[in-house]
Scaffold this motif. Structure first.
Motif, short mmCIF file in Angstrom:
data_model
loop_
_atom_site.label_atom_id
_atom_site.label_comp_id
_atom_site.label_asym_id
_atom_site.label_seq_id
_atom_site.Cartn_x
_atom_site.Cartn_y
_atom_site.Cartn_z
N LYS A 17 50.19 27.98 41.25
CA LYS A 17 51.31 28.92 41.22
C LYS A 17 51.81 29.19 39.80
CE LYS A 17 52.78 27.81 45.89
NZ LYS A 17 52.20 29.00 46.47
N LEU A 18 51.35 28.41 38.83
CA LEU A 18 51.78 28.61 37.45
C LEU A 18 50.99 29.75 36.81
CD1 LEU A 18 52.08 24.93 36.17
CD2 LEU A 18 53.93 26.47 36.78
N VAL A 19 51.70 30.63 36.12
CA VAL A 19 51.08 31.76 35.44
C VAL A 19 51.32 31.55 33.94
CG1 VAL A 19 51.05 34.26 35.19
CG2 VAL A 19 51.58 33.24 37.40
N CYS A 20 50.35 30.90 33.29
CA CYS A 20 50.47 30.62 31.86
C CYS A 20 49.10 30.26 31.31
CB CYS A 20 51.46 29.48 31.63
SG CYS A 20 51.03 27.95 32.48
N ARG A 75 48.68 40.38 33.26
CA ARG A 75 47.76 41.47 32.95
C ARG A 75 46.31 40.99 33.02
NH1 ARG A 75 51.31 42.43 28.72
NH2 ARG A 75 49.78 41.60 27.24
N ARG A 76 46.07 39.81 32.51
CA ARG A 76 44.71 39.26 32.51
C ARG A 76 44.22 39.02 33.95
NH1 ARG A 76 42.74 33.64 29.78
NH2 ARG A 76 40.59 33.84 30.45
N ARG A 77 45.08 38.45 34.79
CA ARG A 77 44.71 38.24 36.19
C ARG A 77 44.41 39.56 36.89
NH1 ARG A 77 48.55 33.65 39.04
NH2 ARG A 77 47.65 31.86 37.97
N LYS A 78 45.25 40.56 36.61
CA LYS A 78 45.06 41.88 37.21
C LYS A 78 43.75 42.50 36.75
CE LYS A 78 47.53 46.21 37.93
NZ LYS A 78 48.74 46.97 37.60
N VAL A 84 36.40 42.36 39.28
CA VAL A 84 35.67 41.78 40.41
C VAL A 84 35.63 42.76 41.58
CG1 VAL A 84 35.75 39.92 42.13
CG2 VAL A 84 36.08 39.39 39.73
N SER A 85 36.74 43.43 41.83
CA SER A 85 36.77 44.42 42.91
C SER A 85 35.80 45.56 42.66
CB SER A 85 38.18 44.98 43.08
OG SER A 85 39.08 43.97 43.40
N ILE A 86 35.76 46.05 41.45
CA ILE A 86 34.85 47.14 41.10
C ILE A 86 33.39 46.68 41.26
CG2 ILE A 86 33.98 48.53 39.16
CD1 ILE A 86 36.94 48.79 38.29
N CYS A 87 33.11 45.46 40.85
CA CYS A 87 31.74 44.92 41.01
C CYS A 87 31.36 44.84 42.48
CB CYS A 87 31.62 43.56 40.34
SG CYS A 87 31.65 43.63 38.55
#
Length: 132
Positions: A17-20, A75-78, A84-87
């Motif tokens: 759950k940590l975003v860092c 932003r990096r996760r997005k 991955v979705s496009i692939c």
């Protein structure tokens, strides 16, 4: 599940759950693990009751992280998720195209145009003729 596995599961849930940055996450989790070492005999559910929900604990830990770091990691996760979705979409489209093509070949749904040419005794050159 053993008691030590309960603490490990609790820390892993918080970690997700940590975003860092990875280094920041490791530092925060090492500090939290040292603080929670006295609770190592408790199971996961007992830890949730004693200390709090992992979502709440991770939210408290996130207060110590800079807003720029959180925004960058979001932003990096997005970006990773979009890539991955496009692939997957491209792979799916290629699989559908291959399947349709293979089916048409197996059914014989293609046309072959035959060209018959009649040869004569005359020779035609693509170059110029010399009159020597």
């Amino acid at each position: 599940m053993s008691k030590a596995q309960g603490l490990h599961r609790y820390l892993r849930t918080i970690s997700r759950k940590l975003v860092c940055y990875k280094d920041t996450k490791q530092t925060l989790l090492e500090g939290l693990e040292q603080e929670l070492s006295v609770y190592s005999s408790l199971s996961y559910d007992e830890l949730c009751q004693e200390i709090g929900n992992p979502t709440q604990v991770s939210a408290q830990l996130m207060e110590n992280i800079s807003e720029q770091e959180i925004a960058y990691m979001k932003r990096r996760r997005k970006m990773i998720l979009c890539t991955v979705s496009i692939c997957f979409v491209i792979a799916f489209a290629l699989a559908v195209f291959y399947f349709v093509h293979a089916q048409s070949v197996m059914r014989g749904d293609f046309y072959v145009q035959e060209h018959n040419t009649v040869e004569s005794d005359t020779f035609v050159s693509s170059g110029t003729l010399d009159d020597n």
